[in-house]
Design a protein around this motif. Structure first.
Motif, PDB file in Angstrom:
ATOM      1  N   ARG A  12       0.659  -0.661   0.307  1.00 56.85           N
ATOM      2  CA  ARG A  12       0.059   0.109   0.236  1.00 56.85           C
ATOM      3  C   ARG A  12       0.711   1.053  -0.129  1.00 56.85           C
ATOM      4  O   ARG A  12       1.631   1.738   0.923  1.00 56.85           O
ATOM      5  CB  ARG A  12      -1.209  -0.080   0.832  1.00 56.85           C
ATOM      6  CG  ARG A  12      -2.073   1.086   1.476  1.00 56.85           C
ATOM      7  CD  ARG A  12      -2.310   1.265   2.596  1.00 56.85           C
ATOM      8  NE  ARG A  12      -4.017   2.025   2.438  1.00 56.85           N
ATOM      9  CZ  ARG A  12      -4.239   2.538   3.486  1.00 56.85           C
ATOM     10  NH1 ARG A  12      -4.033   2.763   4.548  1.00 56.85           N
ATOM     11  NH2 ARG A  12      -5.111   3.390   3.404  1.00 56.85           N
ATOM     12  N   SER A  22       1.296   5.406   0.452  1.00 59.97           N
ATOM     13  CA  SER A  22       0.335   6.610   1.276  1.00 59.97           C
ATOM     14  C   SER A  22       1.584   7.695   0.164  1.00 59.97           C
ATOM     15  O   SER A  22       2.152   7.830  -0.121  1.00 59.97           O
ATOM     16  CB  SER A  22       0.303   7.028   2.063  1.00 59.97           C
ATOM     17  OG  SER A  22      -0.371   5.639   2.456  1.00 59.97           O
ATOM     18  N   VAL A  76      -7.782  10.016  -9.540  1.00 62.12           N
ATOM     19  CA  VAL A  76      -8.824   9.820  -8.857  1.00 62.12           C
ATOM     20  C   VAL A  76      -9.019  11.680  -8.579  1.00 62.12           C
ATOM     21  O   VAL A  76      -8.378  12.608  -8.279  1.00 62.12           O
ATOM     22  CB  VAL A  76      -8.607   9.339  -7.066  1.00 62.12           C
ATOM     23  CG1 VAL A  76      -7.827   9.703  -6.421  1.00 62.12           C
ATOM     24  CG2 VAL A  76     -10.212   9.418  -7.053  1.00 62.12           C
ATOM     25  N   GLY A 127     -13.851  11.417  -6.292  1.00 61.90           N
ATOM     26  CA  GLY A 127     -13.817  10.245  -6.102  1.00 61.90           C
ATOM     27  C   GLY A 127     -14.172   9.214  -7.033  1.00 61.90           C
ATOM     28  O   GLY A 127     -13.564   8.318  -6.922  1.00 61.90           O
ATOM     29  N   THR A 164     -12.561   7.807 -10.300  1.00 66.82           N
ATOM     30  CA  THR A 164     -11.675   7.199 -10.541  1.00 66.82           C
ATOM     31  C   THR A 164     -10.936   6.671 -12.298  1.00 66.82           C
ATOM     32  O   THR A 164     -12.128   6.157 -12.903  1.00 66.82           O
ATOM     33  CB  THR A 164     -10.845   5.478  -9.397  1.00 66.82           C
ATOM     34  OG1 THR A 164     -11.859   5.333  -9.871  1.00 66.82           O
ATOM     35  CG2 THR A 164     -11.160   5.683  -8.195  1.00 66.82           C
ATOM     36  N   THR A 174      -6.519  -0.560  -6.528  1.00 67.99           N
ATOM     37  CA  THR A 174      -7.118   0.571  -6.055  1.00 67.99           C
ATOM     38  C   THR A 174      -6.520   1.968  -5.041  1.00 67.99           C
ATOM     39  O   THR A 174      -5.825   1.374  -4.502  1.00 67.99           O
ATOM     40  CB  THR A 174      -8.769  -0.028  -4.482  1.00 67.99           C
ATOM     41  OG1 THR A 174      -8.624  -1.753  -5.059  1.00 67.99           O
ATOM     42  CG2 THR A 174      -9.812   0.775  -3.925  1.00 67.99           C
ATOM     43  N   SER A 183      -7.181   5.419  -3.901  1.00 62.51           N
ATOM     44  CA  SER A 183      -8.478   6.326  -2.355  1.00 62.51           C
ATOM     45  C   SER A 183      -7.752   8.139  -2.494  1.00 62.51           C
ATOM     46  O   SER A 183      -6.937   7.692  -2.329  1.00 62.51           O
ATOM     47  CB  SER A 183      -8.569   5.047  -1.543  1.00 62.51           C
ATOM     48  OG  SER A 183      -7.836   5.020  -1.034  1.00 62.51           O
ATOM     49  N   ARG A 184      -8.332   8.848  -2.203  1.00 65.52           N
ATOM     50  CA  ARG A 184      -7.766   9.531  -1.288  1.00 65.52           C
ATOM     51  C   ARG A 184      -8.760   9.839   0.170  1.00 65.52           C
ATOM     52  O   ARG A 184      -9.926   9.584  -0.452  1.00 65.52           O
ATOM     53  CB  ARG A 184      -8.055  10.472  -2.408  1.00 65.52           C
ATOM     54  CG  ARG A 184      -9.502  10.862  -2.440  1.00 65.52           C
ATOM     55  CD  ARG A 184      -9.341  12.306  -3.745  1.00 65.52           C
ATOM     56  NE  ARG A 184      -9.180  13.469  -3.756  1.00 65.52           N
ATOM     57  CZ  ARG A 184      -8.806  14.740  -4.508  1.00 65.52           C
ATOM     58  NH1 ARG A 184      -8.477  14.297  -5.883  1.00 65.52           N
ATOM     59  NH2 ARG A 184      -8.179  16.144  -3.803  1.00 65.52           N
ATOM     60  N   ASP A 185      -7.891  10.824   0.849  1.00 67.47           N
ATOM     61  CA  ASP A 185      -8.800  11.055   2.495  1.00 67.47           C
ATOM     62  C   ASP A 185      -8.641  12.942   2.215  1.00 67.47           C
ATOM     63  O   ASP A 185      -7.600  12.984   2.074  1.00 67.47           O
ATOM     64  CB  ASP A 185      -7.502  10.783   3.171  1.00 67.47           C
ATOM     65  CG  ASP A 185      -8.719  11.096   5.066  1.00 67.47           C
ATOM     66  OD1 ASP A 185      -9.556  12.158   4.550  1.00 67.47           O
ATOM     67  OD2 ASP A 185      -8.158  10.622   5.788  1.00 67.47           O
ATOM     68  N   VAL A 233      -3.361  10.654  -0.750  1.00 64.74           N
ATOM     69  CA  VAL A 233      -3.811   9.782  -1.618  1.00 64.74           C
ATOM     70  C   VAL A 233      -2.822   7.577  -1.340  1.00 64.74           C
ATOM     71  O   VAL A 233      -2.102   8.100  -1.325  1.00 64.74           O
ATOM     72  CB  VAL A 233      -3.427  10.208  -3.541  1.00 64.74           C
ATOM     73  CG1 VAL A 233      -2.106  10.355  -3.250  1.00 64.74           C
ATOM     74  CG2 VAL A 233      -4.216   9.296  -3.883  1.00 64.74           C
ATOM     75  N   TYR A 234      -4.044   7.221  -1.475  1.00 60.64           N
ATOM     76  CA  TYR A 234      -3.632   5.670  -1.232  1.00 60.64           C
ATOM     77  C   TYR A 234      -3.249   4.994  -2.591  1.00 60.64           C
ATOM     78  O   TYR A 234      -4.331   5.367  -3.763  1.00 60.64           O
ATOM     79  CB  TYR A 234      -4.582   5.427  -0.310  1.00 60.64           C
ATOM     80  CG  TYR A 234      -4.032   6.051   1.388  1.00 60.64           C
ATOM     81  CD1 TYR A 234      -5.247   6.708   0.507  1.00 60.64           C
ATOM     82  CD2 TYR A 234      -3.605   6.316   1.963  1.00 60.64           C
ATOM     83  CE1 TYR A 234      -5.239   7.025   2.407  1.00 60.64           C
ATOM     84  CE2 TYR A 234      -3.161   6.711   2.983  1.00 60.64           C
ATOM     85  CZ  TYR A 234      -4.960   7.524   3.202  1.00 60.64           C
ATOM     86  OH  TYR A 234      -4.563   8.385   4.836  1.00 60.64           O
ATOM     87  N   GLN A 255      -3.574   0.929  -3.324  1.00 63.83           N
ATOM     88  CA  GLN A 255      -3.363  -0.780  -2.557  1.00 63.83           C
ATOM     89  C   GLN A 255      -3.393  -1.154  -4.048  1.00 63.83           C
ATOM     90  O   GLN A 255      -4.340  -1.273  -5.055  1.00 63.83           O
ATOM     91  CB  GLN A 255      -4.830  -0.987  -1.950  1.00 63.83           C
ATOM     92  CG  GLN A 255      -4.722  -2.263  -1.481  1.00 63.83           C
ATOM     93  CD  GLN A 255      -4.091  -2.748  -0.201  1.00 63.83           C
ATOM     94  OE1 GLN A 255      -4.074  -1.709   0.456  1.00 63.83           O
ATOM     95  NE2 GLN A 255      -3.296  -3.733  -0.331  1.00 63.83           N
TER      96      GLN A 255
END
Length: 119
Positions: free
Chosen positions: A18, A20, A50, A54, A56, A67, A69-71, A77-78, A80
């Motif tokens: 993963r 980050s 992304v 959200g 993608t 995968t 994703s983001r916060d 942003v991540y 996986q």
């Protein structure tokens, strides 16, 4: 503004990692965020992106395995990565479309993190 990546390393085929990437500094807004990779002797390619809402997008070779994703609260942003293959070996770079608090819009890059898939 800077992007700081973490999470790279070495893993056996079929394994997972993963990544980050955290953006910091005087940020007004972040639009698209993404991950690129560059293998030795090859051009840098977009792996996944992304939007701030959200949505993608993935390169075909990683669909179903990676995968993104983001916060937004953490400006992070991540990525996986599952079922890793030897051909996923590359330096992975984070990218973000950022408008600073001074209202200057720039495409920023992380320093890169090595991902090695090998038995």
């Amino acid at each position: 503004v800077q992007l700081v990546e973490s999470g790279g390393g070495s893993v056996q085929p079929g394994g997972s990692l993963r990544l980050s990437c955290a953006a910091s500094g005087r940020i007004f807004v972040i639009r698209n965020m993404g991950w690129y990779r560059q293998a030795p002797g090859k051009q840098r390619e977009l792996v996944a992106s992304v939007t701030s809402a959200g949505s993608t997008n993935y390169v075909d070779s990683v669909k179903g395995r990676f995968t993104i994703s983001r916060d937004n609260a953490k400006n992070t942003v991540y990525l996986q990565m599952n079922s890793l293959l030897r051909e996923d070996t590359a330096v992975y770079y984070c990218n973000a479309d950022i408008t600073t608090a001074s209202f200057v819009r720039t495409n920023y890059w992380g320093q890169g993190t090595q991902v090695t898939v090998s038995s």
